[in-house]
Design an enzyme around this catalytic site. Sequence first.
Site, PDB file in Angstrom:
ATOM      1  N   ASP A  48       0.683  -1.533  -0.177  1.00 38.85           N
ATOM      2  CA  ASP A  48      -0.024  -0.134  -0.132  1.00 38.85           C
ATOM      3  C   ASP A  48       1.090   1.188  -0.007  1.00 38.85           C
ATOM      4  O   ASP A  48       1.867   1.064   0.945  1.00 38.85           O
ATOM      5  CB  ASP A  48      -0.621  -0.020   1.763  1.00 38.85           C
ATOM      6  CG  ASP A  48      -1.974   0.649   1.019  1.00 38.85           C
ATOM      7  OD1 ASP A  48      -3.030   0.902   0.948  1.00 38.85           O
ATOM      8  OD2 ASP A  48      -0.784   2.066   1.805  1.00 38.85           O
ATOM      9  N   TYR A  53       2.548  10.031   0.029  1.00 34.17           N
ATOM     10  CA  TYR A  53       3.773   9.158   0.528  1.00 34.17           C
ATOM     11  C   TYR A  53       5.618   9.792  -0.404  1.00 34.17           C
ATOM     12  O   TYR A  53       5.862   9.409   0.348  1.00 34.17           O
ATOM     13  CB  TYR A  53       3.921   7.503   0.333  1.00 34.17           C
ATOM     14  CG  TYR A  53       2.392   7.731   1.415  1.00 34.17           C
ATOM     15  CD1 TYR A  53       1.662   8.400   2.085  1.00 34.17           C
ATOM     16  CD2 TYR A  53       2.091   5.884   1.365  1.00 34.17           C
ATOM     17  CE1 TYR A  53       0.449   7.741   2.878  1.00 34.17           C
ATOM     18  CE2 TYR A  53       0.523   5.823   2.425  1.00 34.17           C
ATOM     19  CZ  TYR A  53       0.143   6.117   2.626  1.00 34.17           C
ATOM     20  OH  TYR A  53      -1.101   5.430   2.939  1.00 34.17           O
ATOM     21  N   LYS A  78      -2.627   6.069  -4.104  1.00 33.42           N
ATOM     22  CA  LYS A  78      -4.056   6.891  -3.798  1.00 33.42           C
ATOM     23  C   LYS A  78      -3.568   7.969  -4.496  1.00 33.42           C
ATOM     24  O   LYS A  78      -2.779   8.596  -4.543  1.00 33.42           O
ATOM     25  CB  LYS A  78      -4.634   7.162  -2.172  1.00 33.42           C
ATOM     26  CG  LYS A  78      -4.020   5.857  -1.615  1.00 33.42           C
ATOM     27  CD  LYS A  78      -4.325   5.918   0.067  1.00 33.42           C
ATOM     28  CE  LYS A  78      -3.650   4.659   1.035  1.00 33.42           C
ATOM     29  NZ  LYS A  78      -2.250   4.839   0.536  1.00 33.42           N
ATOM     30  N   HIS A 111      -7.920   9.440  -0.860  1.00 33.85           N
ATOM     31  CA  HIS A 111      -7.090   9.500  -0.114  1.00 33.85           C
ATOM     32  C   HIS A 111      -7.974  10.161   1.258  1.00 33.85           C
ATOM     33  O   HIS A 111      -7.472   9.823   2.396  1.00 33.85           O
ATOM     34  CB  HIS A 111      -5.645  10.278  -0.517  1.00 33.85           C
ATOM     35  CG  HIS A 111      -4.726   9.925   0.536  1.00 33.85           C
ATOM     36  ND1 HIS A 111      -3.245   9.412   0.503  1.00 33.85           N
ATOM     37  CD2 HIS A 111      -4.758   9.375   1.590  1.00 33.85           C
ATOM     38  CE1 HIS A 111      -2.683   9.152   1.507  1.00 33.85           C
ATOM     39  NE2 HIS A 111      -3.970   9.438   2.555  1.00 33.85           N
ATOM     40  N   GLN A 170     -10.467   2.641   3.391  1.00 32.83           N
ATOM     41  CA  GLN A 170      -9.386   2.405   4.246  1.00 32.83           C
ATOM     42  C   GLN A 170      -9.934   3.587   5.326  1.00 32.83           C
ATOM     43  O   GLN A 170      -9.777   5.420   4.743  1.00 32.83           O
ATOM     44  CB  GLN A 170      -8.049   2.437   2.744  1.00 32.83           C
ATOM     45  CG  GLN A 170      -6.437   2.737   4.070  1.00 32.83           C
ATOM     46  CD  GLN A 170      -5.230   2.141   3.236  1.00 32.83           C
ATOM     47  OE1 GLN A 170      -4.602   3.249   3.621  1.00 32.83           O
ATOM     48  NE2 GLN A 170      -5.353   2.177   2.552  1.00 32.83           N
ATOM     49  N   TRP A 196      -5.908   1.645   8.217  1.00 36.18           N
ATOM     50  CA  TRP A 196      -3.972   2.563   8.874  1.00 36.18           C
ATOM     51  C   TRP A 196      -3.808   2.982   9.738  1.00 36.18           C
ATOM     52  O   TRP A 196      -5.356   2.493  10.454  1.00 36.18           O
ATOM     53  CB  TRP A 196      -4.040   3.078   7.437  1.00 36.18           C
ATOM     54  CG  TRP A 196      -4.995   4.688   7.954  1.00 36.18           C
ATOM     55  CD1 TRP A 196      -5.890   4.654   6.951  1.00 36.18           C
ATOM     56  CD2 TRP A 196      -4.890   5.803   8.351  1.00 36.18           C
ATOM     57  NE1 TRP A 196      -6.366   6.032   7.458  1.00 36.18           N
ATOM     58  CE2 TRP A 196      -5.488   6.893   8.617  1.00 36.18           C
ATOM     59  CE3 TRP A 196      -3.254   6.440   9.761  1.00 36.18           C
ATOM     60  CZ2 TRP A 196      -5.125   7.805   8.625  1.00 36.18           C
ATOM     61  CZ3 TRP A 196      -3.811   7.374   9.811  1.00 36.18           C
ATOM     62  CH2 TRP A 196      -4.223   8.431   9.642  1.00 36.18           C
ATOM     63  N   SER A 197      -2.682   2.341  10.163  1.00 34.61           N
ATOM     64  CA  SER A 197      -2.043   2.753  11.656  1.00 34.61           C
ATOM     65  C   SER A 197      -2.375   1.520  12.311  1.00 34.61           C
ATOM     66  O   SER A 197      -3.303   2.343  13.610  1.00 34.61           O
ATOM     67  CB  SER A 197      -2.309   3.873  12.105  1.00 34.61           C
ATOM     68  OG  SER A 197      -1.183   4.709  11.606  1.00 34.61           O
ATOM     69  N   GLY A 200      -2.066   1.701  16.115  1.00 32.70           N
ATOM     70  CA  GLY A 200      -2.604   3.225  16.760  1.00 32.70           C
ATOM     71  C   GLY A 200      -1.205   3.559  16.869  1.00 32.70           C
ATOM     72  O   GLY A 200      -0.743   4.946  17.846  1.00 32.70           O
TER      73      GLY A 200
HETATM   74  P1  A2P Z   1       9.372   0.520  12.564  1.00 35.24           P
HETATM   75  O1  A2P Z   1       9.733   0.527  11.492  1.00 35.24           O
HETATM   76  O2  A2P Z   1      10.688   0.636  13.533  1.00 35.24           O
HETATM   77  O3  A2P Z   1       9.205  -0.747  13.331  1.00 35.24           O
HETATM   78  P2  A2P Z   1       1.337   2.141  12.537  1.00 35.24           P
HETATM   79  O4  A2P Z   1       1.361   1.122  11.876  1.00 35.24           O
HETATM   80  O5  A2P Z   1      -0.141   1.961  12.815  1.00 35.24           O
HETATM   81  O6  A2P Z   1       1.139   3.699  11.872  1.00 35.24           O
HETATM   82  O7  A2P Z   1       2.205   1.806  13.389  1.00 35.24           O
HETATM   83  C1  A2P Z   1       3.664   2.167  13.520  1.00 35.24           C
HETATM   84  C2  A2P Z   1       4.858   2.492  14.002  1.00 35.24           C
HETATM   85  O8  A2P Z   1       4.449   0.740  14.739  1.00 35.24           O
HETATM   86  C3  A2P Z   1       6.131   2.279  13.469  1.00 35.24           C
HETATM   87  O9  A2P Z   1       7.162   3.243  14.399  1.00 35.24           O
HETATM   88  C4  A2P Z   1       6.734   0.712  13.629  1.00 35.24           C
HETATM   89  O10 A2P Z   1       8.144   1.316  13.773  1.00 35.24           O
HETATM   90  C5  A2P Z   1       6.403   0.500  14.680  1.00 35.24           C
HETATM   91  N1  A2P Z   1       5.848  -0.566  14.450  1.00 35.24           N
HETATM   92  C6  A2P Z   1       5.641  -1.222  13.485  1.00 35.24           C
HETATM   93  N2  A2P Z   1       5.692  -3.218  13.684  1.00 35.24           N
HETATM   94  C7  A2P Z   1       5.777  -2.946  14.959  1.00 35.24           C
HETATM   95  C8  A2P Z   1       5.826  -3.843  16.151  1.00 35.24           C
HETATM   96  N3  A2P Z   1       5.201  -5.987  15.637  1.00 35.24           N
HETATM   97  N4  A2P Z   1       6.557  -4.040  18.056  1.00 35.24           N
HETATM   98  C9  A2P Z   1       6.735  -2.824  17.359  1.00 35.24           C
HETATM   99  N5  A2P Z   1       6.482  -1.811  17.019  1.00 35.24           N
HETATM  100  C10 A2P Z   1       6.172  -2.101  15.544  1.00 35.24           C
END
Ligand code: A2P
Length: 283
Positions: A48, A53, A78, A111, A170, A196-197, A200
């Site tokens: 995605d 971006y 998007k 988007h 999304q 997305w996120s 959180g």
């Molecule tokens: P990183 O890229 O260093 O792994 P979201 O998708 O909710 O926006 O969250 C993204 C954030 O969570 C990024 O900062 C990513 O950092 C971190 N992240 C992604 N997967 C994990 C995981 N399994 N454990 C801890 N942090 C994670």
Amino acid sequence: MKNIRDCFVLNNGVKIPCVGYGTWRTPDGIDTVQAVREAIGCGYRHIDTAQLYGNEESVGKGIKESGLNRSELFVTTKLKNTDQGYDSTLRPFEGSMKRLGLDYLDLYLIHWPVPAVFKDDWKQVSRDTWRAFERLYGEGLVRSIGLSNFLPHHIDNIEVSAHIKPSVDQLEIHPFFTQKETAAYCRRKGIQVQAWSPLGHGTILDNPVIKEIGLRYHKTAAQTALRWELQQDILPIPKSLNPERMAQNADIFDFNLTQEECLRITGLGETGRTGPDPDNIDF
Ligand code: A2P
């Protein structure tokens, strides 16, 4: 779903792999090329990105370097807010395809529903944009079309003049921002919800309840939240540049949360969105 390659089926029959690899905040450059290649290497089949971006070129390179057959991958991008409208959608689409190095797209999303520049006439602009999306779909350049960050009133507006139903919405969704009403609305309409996120933005990682539930299955809080999303038929799009965490986020198919555990996570309490409010964005 038994593994990351298993699919949800969209309302036009197109299959979409049940976990996406997100690339928000991964800037154009070698890190993103490598991350996309690694994500595909560890099993992700759904990538995605977005014009906004600014990383479509690197995402495209990562896809190419993976060596995988195009038909085995599902790629989403998007349309940027300032390019909404009928004529103005078609050229940026070409730009995205060029940067990605693809000759068709699996999913194209609007988007945001109310771009700042179209705040006063977003309703008409949104419908015009959708008409352009329908044209791209009709020409076979995109296999499915959908929305991102659209709330029910934004979707209702599209549907006034739509000939083709949106396949996807999304949304920002995670245990602290469940968007229950919009998700239920989409379900009723046959629109696949994506998150997305889904972690959180990292805020769920230290939650003691999510951690405790995960420990029962030897899983991390991140894996537990992603599983919670999947079990509600919500397609999560986690983002990580770290290969270990990337792999961890794909390893969520060997456990099942009980209904009680899901309800506990849903009931943790809403702290609200971490991203912009779709009705009041400044870009
Ligand atoms: P990183 O890229 O260093 O792994 P979201 O998708 O909710 O926006 O969250 C993204 C954030 O969570 C990024 O900062 C990513 O950092 C971190 N992240 C992604 N997967 C994990 C995981 N399994 N454990 C801890 N942090 C994670």
